[in-house]
Enzyme design. Structure first.
Site, mmCIF file in Angstrom:
data_model
loop_
_atom_site.group_PDB
_atom_site.id
_atom_site.type_symbol
_atom_site.label_atom_id
_atom_site.label_comp_id
_atom_site.label_asym_id
_atom_site.label_seq_id
_atom_site.Cartn_x
_atom_site.Cartn_y
_atom_site.Cartn_z
ATOM 1 N N GLU A 100 17.754 4.451 -54.872
ATOM 2 C CA GLU A 100 18.332 5.024 -53.655
ATOM 3 C C GLU A 100 17.698 6.374 -53.364
ATOM 4 O O GLU A 100 17.374 7.134 -54.282
ATOM 5 C CB GLU A 100 19.838 5.177 -53.834
ATOM 6 C CG GLU A 100 20.597 5.623 -52.608
ATOM 7 C CD GLU A 100 22.101 5.519 -52.815
ATOM 8 O OE1 GLU A 100 22.561 4.451 -53.277
ATOM 9 O OE2 GLU A 100 22.810 6.499 -52.542
ATOM 10 N N ASP A 102 18.589 9.595 -50.620
ATOM 11 C CA ASP A 102 19.716 9.969 -49.776
ATOM 12 C C ASP A 102 19.491 11.220 -48.931
ATOM 13 O O ASP A 102 18.943 12.210 -49.404
ATOM 14 C CB ASP A 102 20.951 10.281 -50.642
ATOM 15 C CG ASP A 102 21.462 9.087 -51.412
ATOM 16 O OD1 ASP A 102 21.210 7.960 -50.976
ATOM 17 O OD2 ASP A 102 22.106 9.293 -52.451
ATOM 18 N N GLU A 104 22.739 13.060 -47.104
ATOM 19 C CA GLU A 104 24.170 13.023 -46.822
ATOM 20 C C GLU A 104 24.596 14.367 -46.255
ATOM 21 O O GLU A 104 24.116 15.416 -46.698
ATOM 22 C CB GLU A 104 24.977 12.729 -48.087
ATOM 23 C CG GLU A 104 24.781 11.326 -48.631
ATOM 24 C CD GLU A 104 25.692 11.033 -49.809
ATOM 25 O OE1 GLU A 104 26.572 10.167 -49.671
ATOM 26 O OE2 GLU A 104 25.523 11.689 -50.856
#
Length: 290
Positions: A100, A102, A104
């Site tokens: 993953e 990210d 955010e």
């Protein structure tokens, strides 16, 4: 880093049809919350939200998966009191132990900065967070957020300004062989997002809505069954060209400026958590050394 187009490139832009209906997300699966996503014909924008005490929010995922490329979206984040919300743009595998990458955005009380949280996972192991306050208000206008991912490194960029580099110095801590799906989401993270969960989500300020447009990516597309062997063999993709293997002198200056002024946390500097910095931290620092 210059923009690029070329062979083996997939460029996908959402075509807005006015409402979420059959065919709207031909290229996407709605993972949850179909009632919380809508499109606007006039503006060409997509809104994702939490409303009416519906803490489910919404999440969607590209049907196709990709191994290496450039992935961008323009976001306008939740305005006002957004404490307890998280809006995210990230790449994620379908494997039990996820890979993953990210972006955010952690909401905050009205008038306080929104925190940008970045992380990377390999084989289900993360713990490689860096966090930043932005040098602009991300709720008043659109800004572009990009993940450049190739065999050499991952670069997180905001309006083309690099804010973080993670170098492939050790394949065990670098996603390199599992294709990833592009995701967008907004959800209730009030148990941890705002000052460690100290500030709960206040539903009197709902709906909590974020808007995006120009969700585009240039990347090597895996086969429908998830086979990415063609991408593994492809060393000629635009994202693999020499100019995308290192940062320019100007990019290094910009990155160092962002990190010195706006970075609030980096796992490589957390001596309590990592008394001996993880091995990749040396390579990451060398990537932007002048």
């Amino acid at each position: 880093m210059a923009s690029f187009r070329g062979a083996l490139v997939v460029s996908i832009a959402l075509v807005l049809l006015g409402s979420v209906s059959a065919g709207f997300f031909d290229d996407y699966n709605i993972v949850w919350g179909p009632q919380n996503i809508r499109a606007n014909d006039a503006t060409g924008e997509v809104v994702i939200q939490m409303a009416n005490n519906d803490s489910s929010g919404v999440s969607f995922s590209s049907k196709a998966s990709y191994l290496f490329g450039s992935f961008s979206v323009k976001y306008k984040l939740v305005p006002g009191d957004s404490a307890g919300t998280v809006t995210a743009f990230f790449l994620h595998s379908d494997t039990p132990k996820q890979d993953e990458i990210d972006f955010e955005f952690l909401g905050n009380s009205s008038g306080e900065p929104i925190l940008m949280h970045t992380n990377i996972f390999t084989g289900g192991v993360g713990g490689r967070e860096s966090q930043f306050f932005l040098w602009f208000d991300p709720t008043t206008e659109f800004h572009n957020y990009t993940i450049l991912w190739n065999r050499n490194h991952v670069v997180w960029m905001v309006d083309s300004v690099p804010v973080r580099v993670h170098v492939n110095s050790n394949p065990t801590v670098f996603p390199h062989n599992v294709p990833l799906h592009a995701h967008g989401t907004i959800y209730d993270a009030s148990t941890w997002a705002t000052r460690g969960g100290a500030v709960p989500l206040d539903w009197s300020h709902a709906p909590f809505a974020a808007t995006y447009r120009d969700f585009t990516y240039d990347a090597c597309k895996a086969a429908p069954n998830g086979d990415a062997s063609a991408c593994t063999r492809n060393v000629g993709g635009p994202w693999e060209q020499p100019q995308f293997q290192t940062l320019s002198t100007m990019q290094k200056m910009l990155l160092r400026g962002v990190r010195s002024r706006y970075m609030t946390y980096d796992y490589c500097l957390d001596k309590e958590r990592y008394p001996t910095p993880p091995a990749e931290c040396v390579a990451n620092a060398q990537a932007y050394a002048m």
